[in-house]
Structure formats: C-alpha cells, structure tokens
Design a protein around this motif. Sequence first.
Motif, PDB file in Angstrom:
ATOM      1  N   VAL A 175       3.395  38.721  23.777  1.00  0.00           N
ATOM      2  CA  VAL A 175       2.097  38.407  24.358  1.00  0.00           C
ATOM      3  C   VAL A 175       1.363  37.446  23.431  1.00  0.00           C
ATOM      4  O   VAL A 175       1.215  37.709  22.233  1.00  0.00           O
ATOM      5  CB  VAL A 175       1.238  39.673  24.580  1.00  0.00           C
ATOM      6  CG1 VAL A 175      -0.138  39.295  25.137  1.00  0.00           C
ATOM      7  CG2 VAL A 175       1.946  40.637  25.521  1.00  0.00           C
ATOM      8  N   VAL A 176       0.930  36.315  23.981  1.00  0.00           N
ATOM      9  CA  VAL A 176       0.127  35.351  23.237  1.00  0.00           C
ATOM     10  C   VAL A 176      -1.239  35.295  23.895  1.00  0.00           C
ATOM     11  O   VAL A 176      -1.358  34.878  25.059  1.00  0.00           O
ATOM     12  CB  VAL A 176       0.771  33.943  23.247  1.00  0.00           C
ATOM     13  CG1 VAL A 176      -0.137  32.937  22.537  1.00  0.00           C
ATOM     14  CG2 VAL A 176       2.144  33.974  22.596  1.00  0.00           C
ATOM     15  N   ASP A 177      -2.259  35.746  23.184  1.00  0.00           N
ATOM     16  CA  ASP A 177      -3.627  35.740  23.708  1.00  0.00           C
ATOM     17  C   ASP A 177      -4.378  34.561  23.103  1.00  0.00           C
ATOM     18  O   ASP A 177      -4.636  34.516  21.899  1.00  0.00           O
ATOM     19  CB  ASP A 177      -4.331  37.054  23.372  1.00  0.00           C
ATOM     20  CG  ASP A 177      -5.624  37.225  24.167  1.00  0.00           C
ATOM     21  OD1 ASP A 177      -6.215  36.192  24.574  1.00  0.00           O
ATOM     22  OD2 ASP A 177      -6.047  38.376  24.363  1.00  0.00           O
ATOM     23  N   LEU A 178      -4.717  33.604  23.958  1.00  0.00           N
ATOM     24  CA  LEU A 178      -5.387  32.377  23.507  1.00  0.00           C
ATOM     25  C   LEU A 178      -6.904  32.527  23.466  1.00  0.00           C
ATOM     26  O   LEU A 178      -7.605  31.568  23.113  1.00  0.00           O
ATOM     27  CB  LEU A 178      -5.005  31.221  24.432  1.00  0.00           C
ATOM     28  CG  LEU A 178      -3.504  30.942  24.560  1.00  0.00           C
ATOM     29  CD1 LEU A 178      -3.256  29.910  25.652  1.00  0.00           C
ATOM     30  CD2 LEU A 178      -2.927  30.473  23.230  1.00  0.00           C
ATOM     31  N   GLY A 179      -7.406  33.682  23.856  1.00  0.00           N
ATOM     32  CA  GLY A 179      -8.845  33.939  23.787  1.00  0.00           C
ATOM     33  C   GLY A 179      -9.649  32.976  24.643  1.00  0.00           C
ATOM     34  O   GLY A 179      -9.403  32.826  25.842  1.00  0.00           O
TER      35      GLY A 179
END
Length: 545
Positions: free
Chosen positions: A54-58
């Motif tokens: 999971v990559v959370d780019l905000g």
Amino acid sequence: MTPDLIVLADTVHTLSKGADGKRPVQAVAVNGGVIAAVGSRADAHDWRRSGTEVVDLGEATLTPGLVDCHIHPVFGLDLTIGVDLSAAVGLEDVRALLKAESERTNDGGWLRGWGLNPNAFGTEPLHRSVIDDVAGGRPAMIRLFDGHSALANSRALEIAGVDGRRDFTQAAEVVCDAGGTPTGLLLEAAAMELVQRYIPQESFAERKVRLGRLLQDFARSGLTGGHVMDHGDETAALLNALEADGGLPLRLRTAPWCMPATGEAEWEQLAASIGTGGQRWSIEAIKLFVDGTIDNGTAWLYEPDLYGQSTASFWPRPEEYTAAVHFFAARGIPTATHAIGDAGVEHVLNAFGSLPRSVRSRHQETVHRIEHIETVPDALVERFKDAGVVASMQPTHCTHYSLADHSDNWSTRLGPERADRAWRCRDLRDAGIVLGIGSDWPIAPYEPLPILADAQLRRRSGHPAQEPIAPAQALTALQALEGYTSHAAKAAGLWDVSGTIDVGKRADFTVFDLDPLTTAPDELAASSVLGTFVDGEVQFMLDRL
C-alpha cells in the motif's frame, strides 16, 4: 481480486469518460501491472490482502502517467554536446560562452555548442566569422536550437572540404555568399552531415551512460512514456543495453525516418521493423518530413517568407511523399509527419485525404499524425477531421521562441498575418481533433509541468510580464493535461490500454505535489512531481512521501 499494489491519494484524476458525477476516486488497485479496481479509501480496505503493498500519497494528486508526444533522446545526445547557448540573447553572449568553452576544453579538438537561438543574431546574418576568432584556430560546429541547422567555422569547413554549393537529394543547403563561398550556415541533415562526419564520436559506453541519466531525468520530471521521433540501429542497441542493465524507467515508442530518394525496397525494410523492440520500447510508427523550419527558411509556405525563402517541400518531388504515406497506410502502419508551414500541412492533409476508401475502412484504428503545425489558416484546421489525422504540438515552441509583438525571427519571417495563426492548439481542440502535447526535446526543455503551464498561459511560465502570444489559443487546464495523458494515448493508437485510470489499463501514474487542474499555471510550473509508476512499479518517489 488479490492486488499486488494499492495506491491511495486524496485527489485522483482518472480522466475516464463519464467520470463526472461519480463519487471521487481515492484508491487504485493494481495487479500484474494492470489496473484491477478504482474506488474509495473504504473500498481499498476491502481489497487489501496479505502481501499487498500500500502506497499512501496523502494530499498529493494522482493522474494517468504523463507521456511526451515528441522527444529525441538518442538523437538529442548528438545535439547537446558542448556549451548550452540557449540563454544567449545577443552576439556578445554567444561569443563569451564559446570563448569560455574553448578555454575550458583547450585540447585542440572540436569546439561544440548547441541550442543557439537565431534571435541572438538580431539583424546580423549567421556567419562563420562569429566563431572563427573565439575558436582559437580549432574547428567548431554549433547546432542551432531548431535541430535543422548548424553553423560551422572556417577551419571545420576546410577539414570537411566544403568550399562551395552542393546538390542534395533532399531539401538541404550549404549556404553561400554572392561569390559562392560558404558562410558556414548548413541547412538540414544532409548539409550538416558533410561536417558532422569529421567530428570524433563518443564511445558506445559513454553514450549509454548519458542516455541512462537522461531517461532517469525524464522519469523524475513526471514522464512515464515518450513518443521518440527517430530510430536507428544505435537506438536499439542502447535501449537493449539499458534494459539488460536493469530496465527503462519509462515506455518509449520509436519511429524510424523515411527520407526522400527512397523507394519501396527501403519502405519494406522500415515496415518490417514495426513491432520489434524490448520490454519497454518498440518501433511503432514511421516518421516523415514534408518541410523544415520557418526559422532557417526551409519550411513549405504558400507564399515566400520575408527573405524569399520557405517555398519548397523537403521532398524534391512531393508526390513521392504521398506515395510513401499511401504505402504505409495501406499496411496499417502509423505515420507521423513533420509539417510546419501552411503548404506543407495542406500537402499532408491532401495525401491522407486521397487514401482509397478501402484502405480507410480496413485500417480505421491506424493513427496518422502531423507534428508541429506552426502556422495554418482556418480552412486547414477544418480539414483535419476529414483527413482522419491527429495533431501533435509543442506549446513551448510558441512561448520560448516567439513574441506577441512579432519582433522575433520566426514572426518577422512570416509577417503579422501568418504569425497571428501561430500554434492553433485551441482551435484544433475545438474542432474535435485529438491533440497530443510534447516538448520536442532537445529543441525545448522536456519538463512537463512548465509545458502544461505554457499551454494555458500562451507565454513563458514564470514570466508574468511577458505578453501572451495569440491568447485565444490557450488550452484549459484539463485540455493541457489530456494532451499528456488521454490524447497522448489516442495519438499513439493506445486508447484501449492507457491514457486514463480505468480497470484493465496499464498502471502508469504520475504523482503531483499540486493539483494540475486547480493550481494557477505559474505556480504549477514551479511545483514538483513527487513520483511516477510504470507497470505499477515505482520509478522514483521523493523522500517526503
């Protein structure tokens, strides 16, 4: 569904048809390099499985991957050797930069420079004398910014044995004075090659390193792909070598050149190369030229320019160009034609308009393009759709090299009426034409954020005092972004696999610090790209994420 990757972002612009009115997308699932699902953050919670990254780019903004529709990375290696002269605004600047380069590289070898804007010469003709005395007796060759001309000094001409006019099988010229003595100005590839062949070449290893760095810089600027408007044996060797060493950070779609004085035997060889390539690069189109450039007097115009130039096709027999495009079109092979002047653009439109109905119906999905399209009247804009061609343009050619008051070299050569028809991006979009956007690097800088801004501003981003050039031709923020995404995919015939964030399409994404659809263009140009994904794999990501 068991996704390999889930990407989260507060803002996701899918650019998908019919996206308006749907709930906002803030999550994208990827499986095997392909988009498997789009939805909300709550949906993402349900998608997640053991092992899913999971990559959370905000607060960042995610868009389809940006694709430059016109670049020359390998050819550009030759065009960017020596001192960069693009910032020179006068002859003294040119001479000072060349003198400093000569002193820095005081080894007796060739003095090189690139990116020279003819506006730096003002009303002075381009002549070898400008560089003779700063070269210190060394041979020197300077590439002008347009990539279609160069200036050689007296020693370089002597080494090459260029002492007068030459005949060529294409529109090229060794410019000479009234007495028949070369001025040093060389127009188009065949003339430049007379001198270029005597310049020592870099090793393959050196060029591989330079190309690898360049492609990494492309990726860091936000690009996930590029339409490469040239191809040669060295191109294939370099790209294969880079892939063997770890891969390419973006997709490259290349197009070898089809030149005058060729026939069906050569065209068959070009046709046979289509579809060959590597993991992230392939030969997918044929590139042709129907004219040169307005700046050096080799475009093809209805009426001569101010100096009586730009009156002929790059193909001495234009009907042979038509035969070539008919040959490729009949085989379902995409083409891209360099056409800058009004007469040149009309000839291309005529060529495709004259395709037999059977060819058109059999190869409806084959995309044919016109590159550049710098000055055209209303009647030609209206003909694009009937001819079945799309447009590929470079907004910074307008904003970097012309001026609203028409005092620049390009506008002066054309005169006010034709200069007012400059780079009609909005008119083409309003006519329903697909419009891919790019840089034409190294002719202009490749960074896409300033290009997106310039397309909206019709002036150079970061220069608010500059008067816009033909401001009615400004694109909206959405149209500019589409030129790098959905329209870039359509211009490559790849609409079914890329260009939007939709299930089943490639997981190629660009991550913006600021939203490209709501941020003021000057602010966008000065902002950052935070990362890129190709095939769902991170190509780069800034540490702050």
